[in-house]
Design an enzyme around this catalytic site. Structure first.
Site: not given
Length: 337
Positions: A130, A155
């Site tokens: 990501s 995350y």
């Protein structure tokens, strides 16, 4: 070629599965259909992916025993040639509420797929990282060579952990691995927790939209078809075990690439484009910056362009109206999913 696609009921996973079967590959797709957002949307994506070449199984990939049992049944003794591992617990803000879900899915689950690749003789595993790993880096455009040691959300930390664990597996077991840092993916069949969906839904239903940091944010919005093209290009080009330095710095068969649109758009301009596609103005409710959010993303895609032929071709002026048209058809002109 038989490809295992994890997160096959997800936004990117379903799109990748459709493209793989469309070119003649056999796909075994898995997903746990959890309720992070509406499971019906996930089931509808699976229905839209139906093909003689597509087999779907519901399973939690973080459950090692269940994963093995389900795959044995789905594969009927055949092996997996390659893996596209896209399943994850997504979302920056939700990681503040349910951190254990991120460790279970994104760390333990990622390890399960690496072990499957190791013991199953898989020729190449592509996995989703990501752009969140870059945190609030001021060095733009964001390059895979940068240090990414200061994640500002759990995350992001789990995605960086995936890259580190993958590097160790590539080094120890010489498994070809490719990590892809996705930049703000949007498009038809997208996720309801992402800005393009949330803004479209609110505008069409006459609700205010929450605009964080007074709108002073920029994102590298990337259309899903461009992302899928990058995923398949990466899948078809496993990194060589030749001792050469790969993007991301590894000398093992492990490469890391940015997949973005190479264009940072002001949040306000995105809203303008959504308003035009919806045919009505937004009521903008300005809010402070949320914990874990980054101010700007902007991908350097030179490595992916050189090695993968990655060439995103969809600006938001084209991609956003395509999403709004899909959204109207999926939900009803002014309905919400």
């Amino acid at each position: 070629m038989t490809v295992l696609v994890t997160g096959a009921a997800g936004f990117i996973g379903a799109a990748v599965a459709r493209s793989l079967t469309g070119r003649g590959d056999r796909v075994v797709g898995i997903d746990n259909l959890n309720d992070y957002y509406a499971p019906q949307l996930k089931r509808d994506r699976i229905a839209a992916t139906a093909s003689d070449l597509f087999t779907f199984r519901e399973v939690d990939f973080a459950d090692e025993e269940a994963l093995g049992t389900v795959l044995d049944g789905a594969l009927e003794g055949a092996g997996v040639d390659r893996i596209v591992h896209l399943a994850a617990q997504a979302g920056v803000r939700y990681s503040l509420e349910n951190p254990r879900a991120y460790i279970r899915a994104n760390v333990a689950g990622h390890l399960n797929l690496l072990e499957l690749a190791r013991h199953g003789g898989v020729g190449h595993m592509v996995y989703a990282s990501s752009s969140s790993v870059y945190g609030d880096s001021p060095a733009l455009p964001l390059r895979v060579e940068q240090r990414v040691d200061q994640p500002i959300s759990l995350y992001a930390a789990t995605k960086k952990a995936d890259e580190l664990i993958s590097e160790s597996y590539a080094h120890l077991f010489r498994i070809p691995l490719t990590g892809l840092r996705f930049f703000t993916v949007y498009g038809p069949w997208g996720r309801p927790d992402m800005a393009v969906w949330k803004f479209t839904d609110a505008i069409l239903n006459g609700r205010p939209i929450q605009v964080y940091n007074q709108g002073n944010m920029r994102r590298d919005f990337t259309y899903v078809d461009d992302i899928v093209a990058g995923v398949l290009a990466a899948l078809d080009r496993p990194p060589a075990d030749d001792g050469a330095v790969k993007p991301g710095g590894s000398v093992s068969p492990h490469a890391v690439y940015n997949l973005g649109n190479h264009r940072a758009e002001e949040l306000g301009r995105l809203i303008d484009v959504i308003e035009a596609a919806c045919g009505r103005p937004a009521v903008r409710d300005y809010q402070p910056l949320q914990p874990g959010d980054v101010l700007e993303t902007y991908a350097d895609i030179s490595d992916a362009a050189r090695d993968l032929g990655f060439a995103p071709a969809t600006p938001i002026d084209v991609g956003v109206p395509a999403f709004v048209d899909w959204y109207r058809g999926y939900t009803g002109a002014n309905g919400a999913a």
